[in-house]
Each structure stands twice: as C-alpha cells, then as structure tokens.
Scaffold this active site. Structure first.
Site, PDB file in Angstrom:
ATOM      1  N   HIS A 215       0.810  -1.221   0.000  1.00  0.00           N
ATOM      2  CA  HIS A 215       0.000   0.000   0.000  1.00  0.00           C
ATOM      3  C   HIS A 215       0.842   1.270   0.000  1.00  0.00           C
ATOM      4  O   HIS A 215       0.330   2.351  -0.287  1.00  0.00           O
ATOM      5  CB  HIS A 215      -0.994  -0.003   1.179  1.00  0.00           C
ATOM      6  CG  HIS A 215      -0.410   0.384   2.495  1.00  0.00           C
ATOM      7  ND1 HIS A 215      -0.154  -0.530   3.495  1.00  0.00           N
ATOM      8  CD2 HIS A 215      -0.040   1.598   2.995  1.00  0.00           C
ATOM      9  CE1 HIS A 215       0.340   0.105   4.548  1.00  0.00           C
ATOM     10  NE2 HIS A 215       0.423   1.385   4.266  1.00  0.00           N
TER      11      HIS A 215
ATOM     12  N   ASP B 111      -0.691  -7.595   1.853  1.00  0.00           N
ATOM     13  CA  ASP B 111      -0.080  -6.264   1.754  1.00  0.00           C
ATOM     14  C   ASP B 111       1.440  -6.367   1.861  1.00  0.00           C
ATOM     15  O   ASP B 111       2.033  -6.096   2.905  1.00  0.00           O
ATOM     16  CB  ASP B 111      -0.650  -5.382   2.878  1.00  0.00           C
ATOM     17  CG  ASP B 111      -0.186  -3.940   2.781  1.00  0.00           C
ATOM     18  OD1 ASP B 111       0.343  -3.547   1.724  1.00  0.00           O
ATOM     19  OD2 ASP B 111      -0.358  -3.203   3.776  1.00  0.00           O
TER      20      ASP B 111
ATOM     21  N   SER C 191       4.630   1.962   8.050  1.00  0.00           N
ATOM     22  CA  SER C 191       4.227   0.882   7.152  1.00  0.00           C
ATOM     23  C   SER C 191       5.441   0.263   6.465  1.00  0.00           C
ATOM     24  O   SER C 191       6.380   0.951   6.082  1.00  0.00           O
ATOM     25  CB  SER C 191       3.288   1.419   6.073  1.00  0.00           C
ATOM     26  OG  SER C 191       2.023   1.675   6.589  1.00  0.00           O
TER      27      SER C 191
END
Length: 287
Positions: free
Chosen positions: A72, A120, A216
């Site tokens: 992402h 992801d 992330s």
C-alpha cells in the site's frame, strides 16, 4: 467517524456498519507509540522509503538487491521518484554509513487487495547492490509456511514515524516492544475482516504502544527474524480497541524468494508465484 482535521489524505475503508476504520500506517497519525530511540545502527536491516526528500514508509533489507515493504506504500505513488535509504539512523542528519538507491522495480504480491489490505507486501529492487557492513545487513526470514509466533510472545517493531501530529520527525529510529495477540481475538476487534495471512500485536499492558504513521512496511522482529510487516492500525495509534495488524511474513517466504531468484536469471518469465518447490536460503534455526 472521520479522520482528524488535517488528515484528509488518509485512506479510510468502511468495513462494518459501525464504521470501523482500517488505516494504512503510512498515511497519517503520529509515531512508534510508547517506544524509544534505539542505539544508532543497531537495527542495520531497516530501510527508509522516501519521496520528495521525505520519509514515507519503512522496509527491511532481504537481499543485497531487494527490500521488503508494504504494497500500500505505493498506492498512487510513482516508484521512479522514490529512494531507498540504507544504513540510516537520524534521517535529517548526514551519516557516512548511509547508502541511497533509487527503485528499479516494484513487485507487488499478485493477490494484493487495496480495499482490504490483504496480502499487503511488495518487493523493491535496488538500482545497485547494497554493500553489507556493520550498519547495513539483511534480516532473516522464518521458514516457508512456518506457524506465526504464539500469542503472548514479545516482539519489537521499528520505524521513523512522525512524533507529533505536526509531522515532526523523530530524533532517530524508534522502536516499541509489543506482544503477539491471538488472531481470533484480534479478528473479533476488527469485526472478522482480517485475512488469514495476518498477525496482530498489542502493548500487553495498559499503555498505548505500537506503530503509527510512516511505519508501514517495517518489520515486526521476533527473536532475530521478520515475522510481520506493518500494514494498518486504527484511527488512534496504539489503541487496544483496534490492535495493530501486520502481514504474516512466513506465508510469503516462497513468493519472495521466487521473485529474487527469477530476477537473477536473464530471460525468466516475470516475477510471479511459482508452482515449483523453491530452495530458499535459510539462516540458522527458526525463531
């Protein structure tokens, strides 16, 4: 619920009638919540993914040519404008240990689902070869298909997430110790929306502790191996009501080495999941 003022750029996904929000941690918020600054270069596998001179996401070095990060992180981003920074501690200070590469390729997992953040994970190819040394090292993976760490196990998550809502950068690489949470318990907090190949953590006490904005893609390290990859959390960083969610690395070990090995052979047909058994490098016993 809506994002806080000034956070209009967040990706908010409505997954239940109660409007529980899954927010990729590379978009908005604050810091490695409840953490501390680590000894400089004591986490030599950490990588900063930056755009326009600003840290955007984390990652870790898998191979001298490859970095693992979250898929992402590249939604609505042009990879050709990104940089991979290795050997860093304080991103805003010059460091002789630093190695900077551009992104030669981004390989997202073929089953990545942007709307749910399932699968992801992505691999980033450096436009050169990392030089391994005290400040730059690869991070080991669990065995292919290994079971995730048991609930209650203590692990650590690191990143360069902002330390305030005013996007103030941290003094250096930050880290928090967290506790693995049973996936069924975690899934109940997320209304059953989590995919099987995920892993969750909580603080393990009454404090708010975990990852947040721009973390992330960073690894959840249990022992000496990357067992999780920072994916998403709730609107409030470290809130025990919405436990932190990671991609479960062991479910993707075969795919990762498939990509790495295919790229090493000229004329190989792409970087997709192979049906053959892959003999991937493995360092020591499983953690």
């Amino acid at each position: 619920m809506v994002p806080r003022a000034g956070h209009w750029g967040c990706l908010v996904l409505e997954v239940t009638a109660a409007l529980i929000q899954l927010i990729p941690s590379g978009c908005c918020g604050s810091l490695i919540t409840g953490g501390h600054e680590v000894t400089p270069h004591s986490r030599p596998y950490m990588v900063s993914v930056s755009f326009e001179g600003r840290h955007h996401c984390g990652g870790f070095l898998l191979h001298v040519h490859w970095v693992v990060s979250a898929a992402h992180c590249f939604n609505d981003r042009d990879p050709s404008t990104g940089l991979l920074v290795l050997g860093a501690h304080a991103l805003l200070k010059p460091e002789p240990t630093r190695q900077v590469f551009s992104i030669a390729a981004v390989v997202r997992h073929p089953s990545y689902q942007p709307t749910t953040q399932a699968n992801d994970i992505c691999l980033l190819r450096l436009n050169g070869s990392a030089v391994l040394g005290p400040a730059v090292q690869v991070l080991g993976l669990p065995r292919r298909g290994a079971r995730p760490p048991l609930a209650g196990r203590r692990c650590r998550v690191s990143g360069w997430g902002f330390v305030s809502d005013f996007e103030e950068p941290p003094p250096g690489l930050m880290e928090a110790e967290v506790q693995v949470l049973d996936l069924n318990v975690c899934n109940s907090s997320w209304q059953g929306q989590l995919s099987p190949a995920t892993l969750c953590t909580r603080s393990g006490d009454h404090k708010w502790r975990g990852f947040c904005s721009a973390d992330s893609g960073g690894p959840l390290v249990c022992g000496s191996r990357a067992h999780g990859l920072v994916s998403f959390s709730g609107l409030w960083c470290g809130d025990p009501k919405t436990p932190d969610v990671y991609t479960q690395v062991s479910a993707f070990v075969a795919w990762m080495w498939d990509v790495v090995w295919r790229s090493s052979f000229p004329g190989s047909s792409g970087c997709s999941v192979s049906n053959v058994t892959i003999s991937a490098p493995y360092w020591g016993r499983d953690e």
